[in-house]
Scaffold this motif. Structure first.
Motif, PDB file in Angstrom:
ATOM      1  N   SER A   1     -11.288  37.735  45.542  1.00  0.00           N
ATOM      2  CA  SER A   1     -12.675  38.361  44.961  1.00  0.00           C
ATOM      3  C   SER A   1     -12.602  37.774  43.796  1.00  0.00           C
ATOM      4  O   SER A   1     -13.686  37.475  42.705  1.00  0.00           O
ATOM      5  CB  SER A   1     -12.277  39.696  44.835  1.00  0.00           C
ATOM      6  OG  SER A   1     -12.795  40.600  46.256  1.00  0.00           O
TER       7      SER A   1
ATOM      8  N   ARG B   1     -12.724  35.873  40.297  1.00  0.00           N
ATOM      9  CA  ARG B   1     -13.619  34.529  40.348  1.00  0.00           C
ATOM     10  C   ARG B   1     -13.845  33.968  38.651  1.00  0.00           C
ATOM     11  O   ARG B   1     -14.519  35.043  38.110  1.00  0.00           O
ATOM     12  CB  ARG B   1     -15.656  34.061  40.559  1.00  0.00           C
ATOM     13  CG  ARG B   1     -15.824  35.104  42.493  1.00  0.00           C
ATOM     14  CD  ARG B   1     -14.930  33.952  43.230  1.00  0.00           C
ATOM     15  NE  ARG B   1     -16.024  33.082  42.773  1.00  0.00           N
ATOM     16  CZ  ARG B   1     -15.457  31.795  43.249  1.00  0.00           C
ATOM     17  NH1 ARG B   1     -13.889  31.908  44.725  1.00  0.00           N
ATOM     18  NH2 ARG B   1     -16.126  30.591  43.903  1.00  0.00           N
TER      19      ARG B   1
ATOM     20  N   ARG C   1     -14.695  31.155  52.193  1.00  0.00           N
ATOM     21  CA  ARG C   1     -15.622  31.204  51.752  1.00  0.00           C
ATOM     22  C   ARG C   1     -16.613  30.074  51.736  1.00  0.00           C
ATOM     23  O   ARG C   1     -18.188  29.071  51.800  1.00  0.00           O
ATOM     24  CB  ARG C   1     -15.055  29.703  49.921  1.00  0.00           C
ATOM     25  CG  ARG C   1     -14.397  30.298  49.500  1.00  0.00           C
ATOM     26  CD  ARG C   1     -14.443  29.162  48.045  1.00  0.00           C
ATOM     27  NE  ARG C   1     -15.287  28.923  47.847  1.00  0.00           N
ATOM     28  CZ  ARG C   1     -15.776  27.978  46.157  1.00  0.00           C
ATOM     29  NH1 ARG C   1     -14.543  27.480  46.112  1.00  0.00           N
ATOM     30  NH2 ARG C   1     -16.882  27.410  46.940  1.00  0.00           N
TER      31      ARG C   1
ATOM     32  N   PRO D   1     -23.060  36.258  50.857  1.00  0.00           N
ATOM     33  CA  PRO D   1     -22.027  36.965  49.808  1.00  0.00           C
ATOM     34  C   PRO D   1     -20.898  36.605  49.977  1.00  0.00           C
ATOM     35  O   PRO D   1     -20.525  37.553  51.363  1.00  0.00           O
ATOM     36  CB  PRO D   1     -23.177  38.235  48.682  1.00  0.00           C
ATOM     37  CG  PRO D   1     -24.234  38.588  49.395  1.00  0.00           C
ATOM     38  CD  PRO D   1     -23.891  37.642  50.873  1.00  0.00           C
ATOM     39  N   HIS D   2     -19.650  36.231  48.662  1.00  0.00           N
ATOM     40  CA  HIS D   2     -18.729  35.789  48.990  1.00  0.00           C
ATOM     41  C   HIS D   2     -18.162  37.328  48.695  1.00  0.00           C
ATOM     42  O   HIS D   2     -17.545  37.412  50.337  1.00  0.00           O
ATOM     43  CB  HIS D   2     -17.887  35.145  47.815  1.00  0.00           C
ATOM     44  CG  HIS D   2     -16.746  35.085  47.975  1.00  0.00           C
ATOM     45  ND1 HIS D   2     -15.435  35.171  47.893  1.00  0.00           N
ATOM     46  CD2 HIS D   2     -15.959  33.792  48.533  1.00  0.00           C
ATOM     47  CE1 HIS D   2     -14.527  34.901  47.334  1.00  0.00           C
ATOM     48  NE2 HIS D   2     -14.631  34.616  48.513  1.00  0.00           N
ATOM     49  N   GLU D   3     -18.557  38.106  48.074  1.00  0.00           N
ATOM     50  CA  GLU D   3     -18.120  39.666  48.068  1.00  0.00           C
ATOM     51  C   GLU D   3     -17.913  40.792  49.614  1.00  0.00           C
ATOM     52  O   GLU D   3     -16.913  41.264  49.664  1.00  0.00           O
ATOM     53  CB  GLU D   3     -18.856  39.744  46.993  1.00  0.00           C
ATOM     54  CG  GLU D   3     -18.303  39.613  45.976  1.00  0.00           C
ATOM     55  CD  GLU D   3     -19.350  38.556  45.199  1.00  0.00           C
ATOM     56  OE1 GLU D   3     -19.777  37.965  45.872  1.00  0.00           O
ATOM     57  OE2 GLU D   3     -18.821  37.733  44.218  1.00  0.00           O
ATOM     58  N   ALA D   4     -19.618  40.031  49.831  1.00  0.00           N
ATOM     59  CA  ALA D   4     -19.193  40.571  51.181  1.00  0.00           C
ATOM     60  C   ALA D   4     -18.398  40.271  52.759  1.00  0.00           C
ATOM     61  O   ALA D   4     -18.224  40.826  53.093  1.00  0.00           O
ATOM     62  CB  ALA D   4     -21.022  40.111  51.892  1.00  0.00           C
TER      63      ALA D   4
ATOM     64  N   VAL E   1     -15.546  39.098  51.599  1.00  0.00           N
ATOM     65  CA  VAL E   1     -13.894  39.575  51.084  1.00  0.00           C
ATOM     66  C   VAL E   1     -14.067  41.012  51.741  1.00  0.00           C
ATOM     67  O   VAL E   1     -13.099  41.171  52.603  1.00  0.00           O
ATOM     68  CB  VAL E   1     -14.020  39.808  49.849  1.00  0.00           C
ATOM     69  CG1 VAL E   1     -12.525  40.518  49.424  1.00  0.00           C
ATOM     70  CG2 VAL E   1     -13.785  38.019  49.659  1.00  0.00           C
ATOM     71  N   ALA E   2     -15.031  41.597  51.575  1.00  0.00           N
ATOM     72  CA  ALA E   2     -14.877  43.237  52.145  1.00  0.00           C
ATOM     73  C   ALA E   2     -15.010  43.031  53.690  1.00  0.00           C
ATOM     74  O   ALA E   2     -14.236  44.370  54.439  1.00  0.00           O
ATOM     75  CB  ALA E   2     -16.115  44.285  51.647  1.00  0.00           C
TER      76      ALA E   2
ATOM     77  N   LYS F   1     -11.078  42.649  54.080  1.00  0.00           N
ATOM     78  CA  LYS F   1     -10.347  43.721  54.232  1.00  0.00           C
ATOM     79  C   LYS F   1     -10.431  44.919  54.879  1.00  0.00           C
ATOM     80  O   LYS F   1      -8.952  45.332  55.648  1.00  0.00           O
ATOM     81  CB  LYS F   1     -11.113  44.197  52.604  1.00  0.00           C
ATOM     82  CG  LYS F   1      -9.669  45.414  51.914  1.00  0.00           C
ATOM     83  CD  LYS F   1     -10.011  45.433  50.883  1.00  0.00           C
ATOM     84  CE  LYS F   1      -9.949  44.978  49.665  1.00  0.00           C
ATOM     85  NZ  LYS F   1      -9.991  44.998  48.420  1.00  0.00           N
TER      86      LYS F   1
END
Length: 252
Positions: free
Chosen positions: A163, A165, A227, A236-239, A241-242, A245
């Motif tokens: 996450s 950046r 990525r 979104p990259h954060e989405a 990652v979530a 996880k």
């Protein structure tokens, strides 16, 4: 120059996230097997190092990362990326050499191994269609080193390295090295301690280097696979990652 250099077939997000989660969940297994074979555990491993060495680990990690960035980038002009099996063979031989003379030679081997691992990570970035000469991709390659490490029992919750950046500024590379170095210091300190096992130093060095190469190859595939998935799905990259996880934790 664009960080994307290679068109790839579009992947199904759910299938790919599940695959990446399985790869991440299994990444540290080999390292734990090495410790079991050596009859030791990661807990307290750093305490086996002499105090002066422990005190210099952070600065040693910074130097190793800085040298590795310079050497890895320069070597790409003359040495192509190698197959995973060959990377493992070279890394294993380096670890055996480093462990043969105990702690002094293991310390000397540390920046060389870091360079090799960075080249391995860059090679994985290329596999996923990213240009390792692009500044943002170089940041990501270094960021992979902030993963937990192959000698840790990871419950799947330590995915912060995916996450984090860093803004693209002139001092960004030094900033990311400063942030990653403490984590790398712990990871490499564990490696040094394992290599310093009396009598078995060369064997331990070979085994730990093999485990480290396998681990960072897997983690790099997870990092750049995620990525790439974010780019292809325009999410979104954060989405991503979530979702990864959640999938990793579900595997536990």
């Amino acid at each position: 120059m664009s960080e994307i250099i290679l068109a790839r077939p579009v992947l199904d997000p759910e299938t790919e996230i599940a695959r990446l989660a399985r790869r991440y969940a299994s990444a540290g297994g080999l390292g734990i097997q090495v410790l079991n074979t050596l009859g030791t555990g990661a807990d307290g491993l750093l305490d086996r190092l002499p105090a002066p060495v422990r005190g210099q680990l952070d600065s040693a990690a910074r130097v190793a990362l800085t040298q590795a960035l310079r050497a890895a980038s320069g070597s790409r002009q003359v040495v192509p990326d190698q197959a995973q099996w060959l990377n493992s063979v070279v890394s294993t031989a380096m670890g055996a050499t480093g462990g043969f003379g105990g702690l002094p030679t293991a310390l000397a081997e540390l920046p060389v191994t870091t360079t090799l691992l960075l080249r391995v990570i860059e090679g994985v970035a290329v596999e996923h269609g990213f240009d390792p000469s692009a500044e943002s991709v170089r940041f990501d390659c270094v960021q992979v080193f902030s993963a937990a490490g192959p000698l840790e029992h990871d419950d799947g919750a330590d995915l912060a390295f995916l996450s984090a950046r860093v803004a693209l500024t002139g001092s960004a590379m030094q900033a990311i090295i400063a942030r990653v170095a403490p984590r790398l210091a712990i990871v490499m300190g564990q490696k040094l301690a394992a290599q310093a096992v009396p009598v078995l130093g060369a064997v331990a060095g070979a085994a730990t280097n093999y485990a480290y190469t396998s681990y960072y190859t897997d983690v790099a595939h997870v990092h750049f696979g995620l990525r790439r998935l974010a780019v292809e799905t325009d999410q979104p990259h954060e989405a991503m990652v979530a979702r990864l996880k959640a999938e990793v934790l579900a595997l536990k």
